[in-house]
Design an enzyme around this catalytic site. Structure first.
Site, mmCIF file in Angstrom:
data_model
loop_
_atom_site.group_PDB
_atom_site.id
_atom_site.type_symbol
_atom_site.label_atom_id
_atom_site.label_comp_id
_atom_site.label_asym_id
_atom_site.label_seq_id
_atom_site.Cartn_x
_atom_site.Cartn_y
_atom_site.Cartn_z
ATOM 1 N N LYS A 1 1.109 -15.907 -2.087
ATOM 2 C CA LYS A 1 1.533 -17.133 -2.758
ATOM 3 C C LYS A 1 2.454 -17.978 -1.877
ATOM 4 C CE LYS A 1 -0.162 -16.152 -6.899
ATOM 5 N NZ LYS A 1 -1.139 -16.970 -7.575
ATOM 6 N N ASP B 1 0.837 -1.200 0.000
ATOM 7 C CA ASP B 1 0.000 0.000 0.000
ATOM 8 C C ASP B 1 0.875 1.255 0.000
ATOM 9 O OD1 ASP B 1 -2.615 1.338 0.192
ATOM 10 O OD2 ASP B 1 -1.987 1.857 2.230
ATOM 11 N N ARG C 1 -10.599 10.221 -11.818
ATOM 12 C CA ARG C 1 -9.960 10.284 -10.505
ATOM 13 C C ARG C 1 -9.488 8.917 -10.027
ATOM 14 N NH1 ARG C 1 -12.915 11.409 -6.284
ATOM 15 N NH2 ARG C 1 -14.828 10.619 -7.175
ATOM 16 N N LYS C 2 -9.805 7.848 -10.765
ATOM 17 C CA LYS C 2 -9.452 6.480 -10.358
ATOM 18 C C LYS C 2 -8.116 6.057 -10.973
ATOM 19 C CE LYS C 2 -14.235 4.918 -10.049
ATOM 20 N NZ LYS C 2 -15.217 3.979 -10.617
#
Length: 185
Positions: free
Chosen positions: A134, A109, A155-156
């Site tokens: 994994k 993140d 905006r994405k």
């Protein structure tokens, strides 16, 4: 491509750990050798992003030898991608000797966010973060993290990334994310 070299907390680790991290950085450098890079110093980086160092979970709270040490990263503006080397300390475990999955989500993140900051999108928020684990990552290890922007729709911002061994031969974790630039109020 722009090479961002950042040495955070390396003075707080043993010479053995520093050597391991240095070797892993060298492995990643070999993988990224084909890119033309400009080096940006830690001082230049902290001037560009002053809020990234103070009172931040990644850059302050967890930035010590037994947690997360980020030593170097490479930004490629053309391909909208960011790669970095991270040392995952021994105090970030879930099961004995295995890095907690939430820490891996935090690393990805944060790396997605860095990539967007370097692209000039400094006010973005995570709307969605999907993790695909994994293989386990042992604590007290050095890994390579790579993320990229797949597409932008208004905006994405849609992104993908992953964590692998520093030579990028073993893939541990994949991730997809949606970031959003807040509306202007």
């Amino acid at each position: 491509a722009v090479l961002f070299a950042l040495f955070i907390g390396l003075k707080h680790i043993s010479s053995h750990q520093a050597k391991i991290i240095s070797d892993e950085i060298e492995k990643l450098s070999e993988v990224l050798k084909s890119t033309k890079s400009e080096r940006i110093t830690a001082k230049q980086l902290s001037i560009r992003f002053p809020l990234m160092r103070s009172d931040h979970v990644f850059h302050d709270t967890l930035n010590h030898k037994d947690s997360i040490l980020t030593s170097s990263f490479w930004f490629d503006k053309t391909n909208k991608s960011l790669s970095l080397v991270v040392h995952i300390g021994k105090k970030l475990r879930g099961h004995p000797g295995v890095t907690h999955g939430g820490i891996l989500a935090l690393i990805l993140d944060n790396t997605f966010g860095w990539c967007l900051f370097f692209l000039g999108m400094e006010t973005v928020v995570t709307a969605y973060l999907q993790m695909n684990y994994k293989l386990p990552i042992l604590t007290d290890s050095v890994v390579s993290v790579a993320v990229n922007v797949d597409k932008v729709e208004g905006r994405k911002i849609f992104m993908t990334g992953g964590i692998s061994s520093s030579d990028r031969k073993t893939f541990f974790v994949g991730s997809s994310a949606l970031f959003v630039e807040p509306r202007n109020n």
